[in-house]
Design an enzyme around this catalytic site. Sequence first.
Site, PDB file in Angstrom:
ATOM      1  N   LYS A 151     -10.285  -2.278   4.098  1.00 52.97           N
ATOM      2  CA  LYS A 151     -10.427  -1.219   5.099  1.00 52.97           C
ATOM      3  C   LYS A 151     -10.705   0.139   4.439  1.00 52.97           C
ATOM      4  O   LYS A 151      -9.831   1.001   4.369  1.00 52.97           O
ATOM      5  CB  LYS A 151      -9.167  -1.153   5.952  1.00 52.97           C
ATOM      6  N   TRP A 165      -6.516  -8.249   2.551  1.00 49.02           N
ATOM      7  CA  TRP A 165      -7.649  -7.347   2.294  1.00 49.02           C
ATOM      8  C   TRP A 165      -7.319  -6.257   1.269  1.00 49.02           C
ATOM      9  O   TRP A 165      -8.160  -5.430   0.984  1.00 49.02           O
ATOM     10  CB  TRP A 165      -8.203  -6.760   3.589  1.00 49.02           C
ATOM     11  N   CYS A 188      -2.162 -12.160   0.473  1.00 46.61           N
ATOM     12  CA  CYS A 188      -1.036 -11.232   0.480  1.00 46.61           C
ATOM     13  C   CYS A 188      -0.560 -11.208   1.915  1.00 46.61           C
ATOM     14  O   CYS A 188      -0.242 -12.262   2.465  1.00 46.61           O
ATOM     15  CB  CYS A 188      -1.456  -9.869  -0.046  1.00 46.61           C
ATOM     16  N   SER A 189      -0.540 -10.059   2.563  1.00 47.90           N
ATOM     17  CA  SER A 189      -0.177 -10.058   3.968  1.00 47.90           C
ATOM     18  C   SER A 189      -1.429 -10.271   4.821  1.00 47.90           C
ATOM     19  O   SER A 189      -1.614 -11.309   5.421  1.00 47.90           O
ATOM     20  CB  SER A 189       0.517  -8.747   4.339  1.00 47.90           C
ATOM     21  N   ASP A 190      -2.301  -9.262   4.806  1.00 48.18           N
ATOM     22  CA  ASP A 190      -3.516  -9.390   5.597  1.00 48.18           C
ATOM     23  C   ASP A 190      -4.696  -9.899   4.776  1.00 48.18           C
ATOM     24  O   ASP A 190      -5.742 -10.225   5.308  1.00 48.18           O
ATOM     25  CB  ASP A 190      -3.872  -8.043   6.231  1.00 48.18           C
ATOM     26  N   ILE A 222       0.815  -1.224   0.000  1.00 45.96           N
ATOM     27  CA  ILE A 222       0.000   0.000   0.000  1.00 45.96           C
ATOM     28  C   ILE A 222       0.847   1.272   0.000  1.00 45.96           C
ATOM     29  O   ILE A 222       0.458   2.279  -0.562  1.00 45.96           O
ATOM     30  CB  ILE A 222      -0.988   0.050   1.197  1.00 45.96           C
TER      31      ILE A 222
END
Lengths: 643, 549
Positions: A379, A341, A337-339, A275
């Site tokens: 988010k 989302w 991916c990581s989280d 991000i």
Amino acid sequence: MEHIRTPKVEQVKLLDRFSNKSVTGTLHLTATHLIFVESNSASAQEIWILHHHIASVEKLSLTTSGCPLLIQCRNFRLVHFVIPRERDCHDIYSSLLRLLRPVSYDELYAFSYNPKQNDQQREEGWQLIDLAAEFERMGVPCDQWQMTDVNREYKVCKTYPRDLYVPITASKPIIVGSSKFRSKGRFPVLTYFYQEKKAAVCRCSQPLSGFSARCLEDEHMLQAISKANHNSRYIYVMDTRPKLNALANRAAGKGYENEDNYSNIRFQFVGIENIHVMRGSLQKLLEVVGTRSLSMPDYLVGLENSGWLRHIKAIMDAAIFLAKAVTVEGASVLVHCSDGWDRTAQVCALGSLLMDPNYRTIKGFMVLIEKDWISFGHKFADRCDQLYIDPKEVSPIFTQFLECVWQLTEQFPQAFEFSEWFLIQIHEHIHSCQFGNFLGNNQRQREDLQLKERTYSLWAHLLNEKQLYLNPLYSPSFAESHPVLEPSTQAYHFKFWRNMYHQYDRSMHPRQSILKQVLTLKESNRELEATVQALKTKLQKFGVSTSPLKPKTPPTERSLPPRPRSLILGAPLLSRKEVQQEEDEEVFGEEALEDPPASTGGERTVEGSSATENGYGDLPGSFGPKNEPTVVTLEFGVARMTC
Amino acid sequence: MEFAELIKTPRADGVVLHRPFMPTVEGTLCLTGHHLILSSRQDNTEELWLLHTNIDSIEKRFVGSLGTIIVKCKDLRVIQLDIPGMEECLNIASSIEALSTLDSLSLMYPFFYRPLFEVIEDGWQLFIPEEAFKDLESMTDEWRLSEVNKDFSVCPSYPSLLTVPKDIDDESLCKAASFRHGGRFPMLSYYHKKNGMVMMRAAQPLTGTNGRRCKEDEKLINATLCAGKRGYIIDTRTIAIAQQAKARGGGFEQEANYPQWRRIHKAIERSNVLQESLIKLVEACNDQSHSMDRWLSKLEASNWQSHVKEILTTACLAAQCIDREGASVLVHGTEGTDSTLQVTSLAQIILDPACRTIRGFEALIEREWLQAGHPFQHRCAQSAYSNGKPRSEAPVFLLFLDCVWQILRQFPCSFQFNENFLIMLFEHTYASQFGTFLGNRVAERVKLQLSQKTVSLWSWVNRPQELERFLNPLYEPNNLVIWPSVAPQSLLLWEGIFLRWNRSTKCLDEAYQEMVHIIEYNKELQNKVNSLRRQLAQLETEDSPLQTP
């Protein structure tokens, strides 16, 4: 209201971003909007800027003509005011600073916005999208997949929705065990089911594998996903991060699946950046394209250096990989991916769109966003900076998804029921906080906020205005011949989305819009069909029999002609009266009334076509008095045509 | 010379043709004096007819006895021919090379081509200067038609009839001609009816290092100014390049000698730079790597889009001077046959709605390019793939077409023609069965007797059967000046030319057809409504006596 010190300032100058033009008018500050009304009554344009759309306000140093105030908006509008008195400028500035950073959800526009609907209408709006029905459409539950109630109380994963779909062989202990081994408890769940091959697209977050940890339940979980698909002996695990990032995560006890521990998986990195990189990239892009008198080399080099299109292409490449694995190989795919989302949402949603024509319709696209973005906990509040929390959490992840869809519409002009105007409108509302849909970060939070009781749904609003968003060239039969889209990934297919990033910069756009022209014609066709029908009925009264009309498109009830209020589509067709009405009702259209409303509905103008606006170069030492009018008259400059 | 001497192997069987986005075809390859033909034996649908003049370069490859010839065309297409037999392949390759590089104009295909259609309207007679002058006469009496260049002796690259200010006699014209590069003295290019301002074009003045001046030249251009009015001179070169030109006898108008004129310098590149740019751009477009950064940096390095922007900006500036400033304009570069024409012709498209019709655009090309002496033969001898030694090749006209396309993109309802029309023109400037773009100047065309010995492109294009595919279904005439945006974000790569053979356009073509369908259906419905209304009105008048109580 207590934050507004000066509700009205007169004699404010609005400077054009790319030329030397300016107009004078009055600035109004309301609880929800900043409004600029041009004083020249002939073409009085109004600009409405929602406080939530303002990303930053900057007070520049005092000049001889006044105090400049620079306002940058999240919908890529940039306005430059010059306020005569510094005192007023400071008042507006400090009021805005407070207003644009709401500290609690209750301050958001959605909680005060009232479109004059009753409770029943509002409820119906929220019932438009039904995800259970969507899974049913895909063919789930079925003999291999079932709904689980483990997360009914949000106990296993706080950021997932209540209803989740898992393989039937995944028992509760396996689910719970797996969730403990996944970042934020986001264990593998079904997001799309490709019925034809019984292949599943699942999503999750990274495993907490560190350097050597393993989890039998998680391994079982993947095994169960694999077993649920008899067409393929293996499943793909797509880690959408660059390998380096995934490796680095191992040091923090996270990481990626070890192929030795999981049987029958094919592990793959796809290299979409995080991000922070994306945020920086968009910032660079906007800096470049916001430059005045930008040269061609600076533009192209800037475009390259921003990396923006490279990132867009990386997302598209990943989605194409996913769609191919599912539709060609018939293999199930687990994406993370990581989280799980951001990149995961991008790839799952775009991949599904490639595989399933239903998601290329207006309603289907809403379902897709509702499923892969809203319900699975992208988010939005953090990424779109709805509440001022952490600037490091802000990132244009969803914007990138919309752009990928636009890139696809460029390659497949007949595949989508909607036009780019629809995508831009959705983008407008992820920041507007006018509707409840995108508020908050996950479903649990939305329930706490009682959004369905206290706010309205964007989808109902957009469906009401569906006419505006139709792609006139859409062909349902295209979906039959191209159920799966196979876009080319040649670099030259990826283009700068001018209509998004310059949506408010009038001088950049084509001066006549094919989209609007064809939309109008299609609408006219519908009306003409009705007229033909009516005339025939009349003729029959005279005893004249006419051959029955065979409409090429089914006649529909007469509806209002499209009234796009977009620069991309040309001048708005709102009449003065309607504007007045809207004001009276305090129903503020999200898109501010940028253009002077055309005097009559039937007129089309060649948008902002003027020599001065385009800056072809200043004429050195112009002789005599310059007869450049401050306002471009219709006589020359703006071409005018009548139907 | 007989073509047969150059054709060692006139035919070969079992040749396989590979073309981008089309199925491969196996068939017989035939070489004729002007064409390379491939026809499949099964049915005659899949055929390749390629003019030798369209071939820019070829490459040979051998795997065992199977030879492969890669044919790179001037229209930027690349095709591959697999020819069994090494000797056949070598023979065919050398024949193609010889036939595609013939220099003699009189051997060109247009001299051999016999139309399979009846010429109803002879394109050679369509756009004669006398007719254009009649139009001008109806608007103003300030100009006259001069025959001073009757035998092309005053200016070899000008046509025989020239529009010049009424008050300037032929003797002065001759003197002014001797002061301008190539004898190209200032002549009328465009008369702006709305305010009577004019655009003239010329070549650079021959001021040289000692600052020569020429009273007649000054008088000539001052004659176009109304009393008390001033004008602009747009020099398409940078001031530095214009200064350098002095050393070679050229130069620019000194303020002291032209006090009523203000000079503006722009930076349109010269022909060799443009050719280099085209080669780089085409190379970038053919790059098969899918890397975004590589594509953007190659696109940037080609500089093509910068040229488009610069040319368009200069044309807009000229138009702005005329329409907004109400001033007359003189445009020139060095020779006045390249960048000058780009600017004057584009400015007319912006200012004059007539140029946006098919006939008007043809007239514009005839007037501002063919009769104005743009050396088509030299500029279009080689295209982006040529291995030959570059002479004076340059995509000057292609850049003009690209700029027109940019304006068309921004005003999609203001042009009577569509993109296909521009692409067709591009093709015919490089290789054609028609004589229109042969030669470098009017004098040469007269000498070659093109109008008698060849068919005009316009004779073919203007037939209703052909015209249909070039018509823009969205066209609605408007009488206004159209100001395009020249921001880099508004200028696009012309995919119809540069990616034409690199991508499948099936989806785009189908979408275009759907648009045409919607528009045609609308017309059909409108006619239906009108006829029903008439029918009803008639019945109502017949019935009315009965209905009135």
